[in-house]
Design a protein around this motif. Structure first.
Motif, PDB file in Angstrom:
ATOM      1  N   GLY A 241       3.037   1.861   3.543  1.00  0.00           N
ATOM      2  CA  GLY A 241       3.020   1.177   2.049  1.00  0.00           C
ATOM      3  C   GLY A 241       3.980   1.038   1.053  1.00  0.00           C
ATOM      4  O   GLY A 241       4.069  -0.114   0.507  1.00  0.00           O
ATOM      5  N   VAL A 242       4.839   1.964   1.273  1.00  0.00           N
ATOM      6  CA  VAL A 242       5.907   2.350   0.386  1.00  0.00           C
ATOM      7  C   VAL A 242       7.067   0.805   0.810  1.00  0.00           C
ATOM      8  O   VAL A 242       7.432   0.154  -0.216  1.00  0.00           O
TER       9      VAL A 242
ATOM     10  N   LEU B  52      -0.212  -5.512  -2.314  1.00  0.00           N
ATOM     11  CA  LEU B  52      -0.932  -4.358  -2.731  1.00  0.00           C
ATOM     12  C   LEU B  52      -2.060  -3.810  -2.036  1.00  0.00           C
ATOM     13  O   LEU B  52      -2.237  -2.695  -1.886  1.00  0.00           O
ATOM     14  N   TRP B  53      -3.111  -4.615  -1.787  1.00  0.00           N
ATOM     15  CA  TRP B  53      -4.430  -4.382  -1.451  1.00  0.00           C
ATOM     16  C   TRP B  53      -4.006  -4.203   0.104  1.00  0.00           C
ATOM     17  O   TRP B  53      -4.755  -3.185   0.713  1.00  0.00           O
ATOM     18  N   THR B  54      -3.371  -4.920   0.919  1.00  0.00           N
ATOM     19  CA  THR B  54      -3.193  -4.620   2.339  1.00  0.00           C
ATOM     20  C   THR B  54      -2.392  -3.294   2.473  1.00  0.00           C
ATOM     21  O   THR B  54      -3.129  -2.503   3.354  1.00  0.00           O
ATOM     22  N   ALA B  55      -1.487  -3.285   1.689  1.00  0.00           N
ATOM     23  CA  ALA B  55      -0.479  -1.832   1.797  1.00  0.00           C
ATOM     24  C   ALA B  55      -1.529  -0.352   1.340  1.00  0.00           C
ATOM     25  O   ALA B  55      -1.628   0.358   2.183  1.00  0.00           O
ATOM     26  N   GLY B  56      -2.369  -0.963   0.414  1.00  0.00           N
ATOM     27  CA  GLY B  56      -3.255   0.367   0.092  1.00  0.00           C
ATOM     28  C   GLY B  56      -4.004   0.590   0.812  1.00  0.00           C
ATOM     29  O   GLY B  56      -4.716   1.654   1.073  1.00  0.00           O
ATOM     30  N   VAL B  57      -4.949  -0.359   1.488  1.00  0.00           N
ATOM     31  CA  VAL B  57      -5.838  -0.152   2.590  1.00  0.00           C
ATOM     32  C   VAL B  57      -5.390   0.605   3.851  1.00  0.00           C
ATOM     33  O   VAL B  57      -5.957   1.792   4.424  1.00  0.00           O
ATOM     34  N   ILE B  58      -4.124   0.213   4.290  1.00  0.00           N
ATOM     35  CA  ILE B  58      -3.451   0.767   5.469  1.00  0.00           C
ATOM     36  C   ILE B  58      -3.207   2.261   5.128  1.00  0.00           C
ATOM     37  O   ILE B  58      -3.605   3.292   5.753  1.00  0.00           O
ATOM     38  N   THR B  59      -2.536   2.357   3.758  1.00  0.00           N
ATOM     39  CA  THR B  59      -2.169   3.832   3.511  1.00  0.00           C
ATOM     40  C   THR B  59      -3.314   4.688   3.162  1.00  0.00           C
ATOM     41  O   THR B  59      -3.148   5.820   3.449  1.00  0.00           O
ATOM     42  N   GLY B  60      -4.511   4.156   2.642  1.00  0.00           N
ATOM     43  CA  GLY B  60      -5.491   4.936   2.312  1.00  0.00           C
ATOM     44  C   GLY B  60      -6.287   5.582   3.682  1.00  0.00           C
ATOM     45  O   GLY B  60      -6.544   6.426   3.824  1.00  0.00           O
TER      46      GLY B  60
ATOM     47  N   ALA C 149      -7.090   5.745  -4.236  1.00  0.00           N
ATOM     48  CA  ALA C 149      -5.829   6.359  -4.483  1.00  0.00           C
ATOM     49  C   ALA C 149      -4.464   5.742  -4.063  1.00  0.00           C
ATOM     50  O   ALA C 149      -3.490   5.948  -4.801  1.00  0.00           O
ATOM     51  N   ALA C 150      -4.543   5.285  -2.910  1.00  0.00           N
ATOM     52  CA  ALA C 150      -3.252   5.034  -2.340  1.00  0.00           C
ATOM     53  C   ALA C 150      -2.965   3.842  -3.040  1.00  0.00           C
ATOM     54  O   ALA C 150      -1.714   3.423  -3.313  1.00  0.00           O
ATOM     55  N   THR C 151      -3.972   2.861  -3.316  1.00  0.00           N
ATOM     56  CA  THR C 151      -3.594   1.684  -3.960  1.00  0.00           C
ATOM     57  C   THR C 151      -2.974   1.799  -5.297  1.00  0.00           C
ATOM     58  O   THR C 151      -2.003   1.024  -5.623  1.00  0.00           O
ATOM     59  N   ALA C 152      -3.595   2.547  -5.946  1.00  0.00           N
ATOM     60  CA  ALA C 152      -3.136   2.918  -7.096  1.00  0.00           C
ATOM     61  C   ALA C 152      -1.652   3.737  -7.261  1.00  0.00           C
ATOM     62  O   ALA C 152      -0.682   3.328  -8.255  1.00  0.00           O
ATOM     63  N   ALA C 153      -1.553   4.527  -6.176  1.00  0.00           N
ATOM     64  CA  ALA C 153       0.026   5.097  -6.287  1.00  0.00           C
ATOM     65  C   ALA C 153       1.166   3.852  -5.794  1.00  0.00           C
ATOM     66  O   ALA C 153       1.949   4.109  -6.415  1.00  0.00           O
TER      67      ALA C 153
ATOM     68  N   VAL D 215     -13.207   8.391   2.061  1.00  0.00           N
ATOM     69  CA  VAL D 215     -12.364   7.248   2.586  1.00  0.00           C
ATOM     70  C   VAL D 215     -12.141   6.162   1.520  1.00  0.00           C
ATOM     71  O   VAL D 215     -11.127   5.555   1.353  1.00  0.00           O
ATOM     72  N   LEU D 216     -13.298   5.810   0.958  1.00  0.00           N
ATOM     73  CA  LEU D 216     -12.870   4.861  -0.295  1.00  0.00           C
ATOM     74  C   LEU D 216     -11.839   5.570  -1.353  1.00  0.00           C
ATOM     75  O   LEU D 216     -11.166   4.893  -2.023  1.00  0.00           O
ATOM     76  N   ILE D 217     -12.103   6.707  -1.661  1.00  0.00           N
ATOM     77  CA  ILE D 217     -11.297   7.368  -2.780  1.00  0.00           C
ATOM     78  C   ILE D 217      -9.998   7.525  -2.218  1.00  0.00           C
ATOM     79  O   ILE D 217      -9.179   7.018  -2.864  1.00  0.00           O
ATOM     80  N   ALA D 218      -9.851   7.737  -0.876  1.00  0.00           N
ATOM     81  CA  ALA D 218      -8.304   7.620  -0.388  1.00  0.00           C
ATOM     82  C   ALA D 218      -7.803   6.191  -0.367  1.00  0.00           C
ATOM     83  O   ALA D 218      -6.476   5.903  -0.850  1.00  0.00           O
TER      84      ALA D 218
END
Length: 328
Positions: free
Chosen positions: A99-100, A113-121, A158-162, A152-155
């Protein structure tokens, strides 16, 4: 037999310590990612992004297992599989790195952002449940599916926001605030996932004695990531650009655009006059001297306008002299 689980065996000590480690990893990761975005040399960007990903991944993993020190089942002892525990650390660093690097090179566009957020979460959730699979106890662990889905949704959120904060937040104070939110989100995801856990203890092992503390195994494994976070903190503290604000970075970059810093031999353009002629050089900061009445450059006489108005209608100005001396 249904086991008696306790996620806060040591009270508020483990939740607070876990939250602080998540905040530390998030803060260091954000500062390293911001440093990579402001670095003009592309050769150093992968290093800063890798350091940021490792800091966030170690922070999340350390938070998880510090919180797991407080998890006890009264009717059985708890142990951990070392191989799966270390594998969960590698998964955390790897998925955060994906994601980074995605947002670090492609920017915070909505698709990236959404793709990386989903993968990272999903990777962070996999790290958590892989760590749970490392538990060894005389019983069977069950999960509530609805609560697992919520974790999982919280993860993912949180990953997308991060990741958004990693490329959008600039100042030190803003990064600190974002890291506090990241730590809260990571801790919230962990304890939501732990709320889905129930244990059925095997009847042959049912006893009335308390389970042994898992700290004897977890603390040595936690030592490595904690030391790494401390070393990353030293790197952040001793890099001047990481402790300065955006305005200071802009002032640091200003000399690079200073014309006085131009390379030798580079042509310097001078402003042109009204008729396209170049203006004379200004030596020593003195204004150009006006022509004196009398002999001109080739011995021809120069004329001054009579007192009163010149041919431009301006009183007291020499005849033919433009209003701007730099237009000569």
């Amino acid at each position: 037999m249904h086991g008696t689980t306790d996620g806060f065996h040591y009270g508020a000590v483990t939740p607070v310590a876990a939250y602080l480690m998540a905040c530390l990893g998030g803060a260091l990761g954000l500062r390293c990612i911001v440093r990579s975005l402001y670095h003009h040399g592309e050769s150093w960007r992968p290093g800063w992004l890798a350091l940021g990903a490792a800091s966030i991944g170690c922070g999340i993993w350390t938070m998880h297992f510090i919180a797991m020190i407080g998890f006890h089942v009264q009717e059985t002892t708890i142990r951990y599989d070392v191989g799966l525990t270390l594998l969960s650390l590698a998964v955390a660093i790897l998925v955060v790195g994906i994601g980074v690097f995605a947002v670090g090179y492609r920017g915070a566009t909505s698709g990236t952002l959404w793709t990386a957020g989903v993968i990272t979460g999903l990777g962070v959730a996999a790290m958590h449940y892989l760590g749970m699979a490392a538990l060894r106890l005389d019983g069977t662990i069950h999960y509530d599916r609805v609560t697992v889905g919520l974790s999982v949704l919280i993860a993912i959120a949180a990953a997308t926001a991060a990741l958004w904060a990693a490329v959008s937040v600039r100042g030190f104070t803003a990064s600190l605030g974002a890291s506090l939110v990241m730590g809260l989100a990571a801790s919230g995801m962990h304890y939501t996932a732990m709320a889905a856990v129930s244990v059925d203890v095997h009847p042959a092992s049912a006893t009335s004695w308390s389970s042994a503390s898992p700290t004897s195994l977890l603390l040595p494994m936690l030592l490595g990531p904690v030391v790494f976070l401390l070393l990353a903190g030293v790197v952040v503290m001793f890099d001047p650009l990481l402790v300065l604000g955006e305005g200071d970075w802009n002032r640091q970059a200003a000399p690079e655009n200073d014309p006085r810093k131009a390379p030798a031999g580079a042509a310097r353009s001078r402003p042109t006059g009204r008729h396209g002629a170049r203006t004379p050089r200004n030596h020593g900061g003195r204004s150009p001297r006006p022509a004196r009445a009398g002999a001109g450059r080739h011995g021809t006489a120069t004329h001054t306008a009579p007192s009163g108005k010149d041919r431009y209608g301006t009183p007291g100005r020499p005849n033919g002299t433009p209003s701007n001396p730099y237009e000569w």
